[in-house]
Design an enzyme around this catalytic site. Structure first.
Site, PDB file in Angstrom:
ATOM      1  CG  HIS A  51      -3.319   6.000   3.008  1.00  0.00           C
ATOM      2  ND1 HIS A  51      -4.481   5.268   3.103  1.00  0.00           N
ATOM      3  CD2 HIS A  51      -2.366   5.127   2.582  1.00  0.00           C
ATOM      4  CE1 HIS A  51      -4.248   4.021   2.757  1.00  0.00           C
ATOM      5  NE2 HIS A  51      -2.967   3.900   2.433  1.00  0.00           N
ATOM      6  CB  CYS A 107      -0.937  -0.025   1.204  1.00  0.00           C
ATOM      7  SG  CYS A 107      -0.087  -0.035   2.798  1.00  0.00           S
TER       8      CYS A 107
END
Length: 628
Positions: free
Chosen positions: A550, A26
């Site tokens: 994010h 990620c």
């Protein structure tokens, strides 16, 4: 050491290529599915250059490299032969992790964790009502009735909540589940508490020998009814033609399961539940605080094993039966000692990287999440973890001796204080917390941690040598204020449900719960990272701040579905420019959280990084202030 050399060492420490099922990444970490956790050399990985921490979560071994670096490390490990995975592959593999017992306990967690917020709220309401009573400020009749609504409703309909959540987890229709659950506590049934009190209310009698009452306060029977009901509903749906499914399946499910629930499953498992409750109380009631000593000593070991969600079931049972939860104080002692050990490491170490990790991890522990402290600091050096178990055992024993019992569950240490305000135990609670902290800190500081070398001096020397030989002296950072990249409601970073962010391991910052699906630039900057999945952006502002945005937690698993990227790496943007868009409904449909983190990843370069926003934020509002 270059990236390829680090990647080779990572693979070796993971137990070699043959021990890795798949790898993904990620915005901040490698996510590795391994065949045998025992083959991982965790100490080697945690001490590798560029690694900022590592821990197990959701069946994955997650290695934190940070923004930008993680992309390069992913490319390197894949080039060296590690297999990649799709979103579905990784989810399926995570679901199979652990033995049958661990998977069963994980399922308990999936069922009971969504219920905890209402139990927490109910406990706080009890605390407030108790405070009024303690201050001898009785409420007028109607207001007193209203407080009973606040404090009693969750427990009256508790079986409905449990059946609803169980249907949700086991693939049934949650709407059918909640109606089935509410049938079990229908006002037309004799109230279980009234029957048990021996008053005028008696059980219904079917066929002359089956006593039937409502299942008020029942937890285990409701869970079993939910499991059987969800599986039965799915079985019925397989054989019923689609054209009549809407009519037949709910009808048959509710009819059959209400009969089984009230006549068979409810009575049988109510007896089982009573035995579990008796056994739990017997352990908690051991003399000289032995029950608290044992539970306080092993609780954080149970957290490491991943089966600590079993306490949710026991705590909810205790609260439903007595409106008091002795587990809460014992668990608080164990968690306080864990956080205190982390503080001791942070105070004693001269390693600036470890200090940056330890103090936010400790704060996270004191707010009720100890995983960052456990996996990021204490287990890494072993002694702090095991010494904190000793301190937690002593603190738990003291909690039992003092007779501490909270009015709710799910919150501990600082926020948990509210569970003891109204029951006359606040002073004892604070004493127990203070003792647990003092022991955890003192044992770790004196016996648990020593720096292996003068790391701070070496790091500074290395930096000066590099600048002297390369001439690469960084420009001075400037003070600046970052505006919000997301419109919505501000969330403290410590409250984010992801230890990498909540611990501050990636840097300081803040989070926002979005009300609009647009990501804006928080300052004039260059886009240093633009993920193809559109879920995260890295920027370097003209004044030197390195910012990670994010969108959501674990949204990398959506593979870009619901996200649209508007910029590319290397683009120059102005504050307020659109970086991308996202669909919160699709994030929710994927079972994920859309809370968006805004992190200053080079926090260590600044004198301070401080959130300045509260409440709701609109486009252009100040969010974070950085001072060089």
């Amino acid at each position: 050491m270059n990236n390829q050399e680090i990647a080779k060492k990572v693979i070796d420490a993971l137990g070699g290529r043959e021990n890795v099922n798949s790898v993904a990444h990620c915005a901040t970490r490698l996510r590795v599915m391994v065949k045998d956790e025992g083959k991982i050399n965790k100490e080697v990985i945690e001490n590798l250059e560029k690694v900022q921490g590592a821990f197990f979560n959701s069946g994955q071994y997650q290695i934190i490299f940070g923004t930008g670096t993680v992309n390069k490390m992913y490319d390197e490990v894949v080039a060296l032969g590690l297999p990649t995975s799709s979103k579905d592959d990784m989810k399926a593999e995570a679901a199979k992790q652990g033995n049958w017992f661990q998977r069963a306990i994980r399922t308990f967690g999936d069922v009971f964790v969504p219920i905890i917020p209402v139990i927490v709220a109910t406990g706080l309401f009890m605390g407030v009502r108790g405070l009024f009573n303690a201050l001898e400020m009785p409420l007028p009749g109607d207001f007193a009735t209203y407080t009973q609504i606040l404090t009693d409703t969750a427990f009256i309909i508790l079986p409905g909540l449990v059946v609803w959540s169980t249907f949700r987890v086991f693939g049934g229709n949650p709407a059918v589940g909640i109606v089935l659950g509410m049938m079990l506590v229908s006002g037309s049934l004799p109230n279980a508490w009234a029957v048990a009190s021996g008053g005028e209310v008696t059980a219904m009698n079917f066929f002359g020998f089956i006593p039937v009452v409502g299942l008020q306060g029942s937890v285990l029977p409701a869970f079993i009814i939910g499991v059987v009901g969800a599986k039965f509903e799915k079985a019925v749906r397989k054989v019923v033609p689609d054209v009549i499914d809407l009519l037949v399946t709910p009808f048959v499910t509710l009819l059959v399961m209400s009969i089984l629930g009230l006549f068979v499953i409810g009575p049988v498992f109510h007896v089982v539940e009573n035995y579990i409750l008796i056994g739990t109380k017997a352990i908690l009631g051991l003399p000289f605080g032995l029950g608290g000593f044992l539970i306080g000593g092993v609780h954080q070991l149970i957290v490491v094993s991943g089966v600590h969600h079993i306490f949710n079931l026991l705590e909810v049972q205790l609260l439903a039966a007595d409106h008091a939860n002795p587990f809460n104080a014992i668990i608080t002692a164990a968690m306080t000692a864990q956080g205190a050990a982390t503080v001791a490491v942070g105070v004693k170490t001269k390693n600036p990287k470890l200090k940056t990790l330890a103090f936010p991890a400790a704060l996270s522990a004191f707010l009720g999440i100890t995983e960052p402290a456990i996996f990021g600091v204490n287990l890494r050096f072993r002694k702090p973890f095991f010494l904190s178990l000793i301190a937690g055992a002593i603190g738990g024993g003291l909690a039992s001796i003092l007779g501490l019992a909270g009015t709710g569950n799910g919150i501990t240490i600082i926020p948990g204080t509210m569970l003891y305000v109204g029951n006359g135990q606040l002073a004892q609670y604070l004493l127990m917390v203070a003792v647990s902290f003092a022991l955890g800190f003192a044992l770790t500081y004196m016996f648990g941690y020593e720096d292996e070398k003068e790391v701070a001096t070496e790091v500074e020397t290395e930096r000066l040598v590099q600048e002297e030989t390369t001439g690469n002296i960084p420009a001075a950072l400037q003070n600046e204020t970052l505006v919000t990249p997301i419109v919505g409601d501000v969330v403290a970073l410590a409250d984010v449900n992801d230890p990498v962010f909540s611990s501050g391991a990636m840097g300081q910052g803040i989070a926002v719960k979005p009300s609009q699906g647009v990501v804006y630039a928080p300052a004039d900057a260059e886009v240093s990272i633009a993920f193809a999945t559109g879920h995260a952006f890295g920027l370097k502002t003209t004044n030197g701040a390195e910012v990670l945005i994010h969108v959501g937690i674990d949204t990398v698993t959506m593979n870009g579905e619901g996200f649209e990227q508007k910029v590319s790496q290397g683009d120059k943007v102005k504050a307020g420019d659109v970086l991308g868009t996202f669909d919160s409904n699709k994030i929710a449909a994927a079972g994920l959280d859309d809370t968006t983190m805004v992190i200053v990843t080079n926090t260590a370069d600044y004198a301070s990084v401080a959130p300045v926003a509260t409440g709701s934020v609109a486009k252009g509002d100040a969010l974070i202030e950085v001072k060089a």
